[in-house]
Enzyme design. Structure first.
Site, PDB file in Angstrom:
ATOM      1  N   HIS A   7       0.828  -1.205   0.000  1.00 40.21           N
ATOM      2  CA  HIS A   7       0.000   0.000   0.000  1.00 40.21           C
ATOM      3  C   HIS A   7       0.861   1.252   0.000  1.00 40.21           C
ATOM      4  CE1 HIS A   7       0.599  -0.494   4.427  1.00 40.21           C
ATOM      5  NE2 HIS A   7       0.563   0.835   4.442  1.00 40.21           N
ATOM      6  N   GLU A  43      -7.742   5.150  10.173  1.00 40.24           N
ATOM      7  CA  GLU A  43      -7.240   4.749   8.863  1.00 40.24           C
ATOM      8  C   GLU A  43      -8.290   3.988   8.077  1.00 40.24           C
ATOM      9  OE1 GLU A  43      -4.607   0.916   9.299  1.00 40.24           O
ATOM     10  OE2 GLU A  43      -4.091   2.318  10.899  1.00 40.24           O
ATOM     11  N   GLN A  59      -3.839   3.505   1.597  1.00 40.24           N
ATOM     12  CA  GLN A  59      -4.165   3.655   3.012  1.00 40.24           C
ATOM     13  C   GLN A  59      -4.277   5.143   3.313  1.00 40.24           C
ATOM     14  OE1 GLN A  59      -1.076   2.839   5.953  1.00 40.24           O
ATOM     15  NE2 GLN A  59      -2.587   1.837   7.252  1.00 40.24           N
ATOM     16  N   HIS A  83       4.009   7.344   3.395  1.00 39.25           N
ATOM     17  CA  HIS A  83       4.927   6.204   3.354  1.00 39.25           C
ATOM     18  C   HIS A  83       4.538   5.237   2.245  1.00 39.25           C
ATOM     19  CE1 HIS A  83       1.647   4.527   5.868  1.00 39.25           C
ATOM     20  NE2 HIS A  83       2.008   3.358   5.362  1.00 39.25           N
ATOM     21  N   GLU A 133       7.627   0.865   5.035  1.00 37.22           N
ATOM     22  CA  GLU A 133       6.988  -0.095   5.915  1.00 37.22           C
ATOM     23  C   GLU A 133       7.072  -1.490   5.304  1.00 37.22           C
ATOM     24  OE1 GLU A 133       2.512  -0.856   7.812  1.00 37.22           O
ATOM     25  OE2 GLU A 133       2.860   0.862   6.502  1.00 37.22           O
TER      26      GLU A 133
END
Length: 142
Positions: A7, A43, A59, A83, A133
């Site tokens: 994502h 989220e 996301q 991110h 991530e």
């Protein structure tokens, strides 16, 4: 080691408004909404596509307050890319391998992520200035 782009995390001021925008503009649908107190965010995961390695998502992240990591990000940079997350088959093995290469890990061990995943973050200064991530998806039901 990397299976897919899991994502892209996007920081936003108003989660409901941003969900409506992404649904109307791109035709994506919300598959999960959560409040993650530990990370200080509300989220939503919006499904983009499925591939061999699993699904890909957008996301959307709304901070629970101004002193949270996403709240500080918004104050400094405004809405936008927060991110990128990569799917991995074994997060602990990926953390060991990446950490062993000299990249600093922001997490000493995996933690809970959206939709039952295990996640860990890498230091952005060691990954080209991008908060990165790692995501291990839970096992798929048979």
């Amino acid at each position: 080691m990397l299976l897919r782009i899991d994502h892209v995390g996007i920081a936003c001021e108003n989660l409901d408004e941003k969900i409506a925008y992404y649904e109307a503009t791109f035709g994506v649908t919300v598959v999960s909404r959560e409040v993650n107190e530990e990370q200080g965010v509300k989220e939503a995961m919006l499904h983009v596509a499925d591939g061999e390695g699993g699904g890909s998502y957008i996301q959307l992240l709304e901070p629970l307050g101004p002193d949270t990591p996403v709240g500080k990000f918004l104050a400094k940079r405004g809405e936008g890319l927060h991110h990128i997350a990569y799917g991995v088959p074994d997060i602990e093995a990926a953390m060991e391998r990446i950490g062993g290469s000299g990249v600093r890990l922001l997490d000493e061990r995996p933690r809970h992520g959206a939709m039952g995943t295990s996640i860990a973050f890498l230091h952005p200064k060691d990954v080209g200035g991008v908060l990165t991530e790692l995501v291990e998806s839970p096992p798929r039901p048979s």
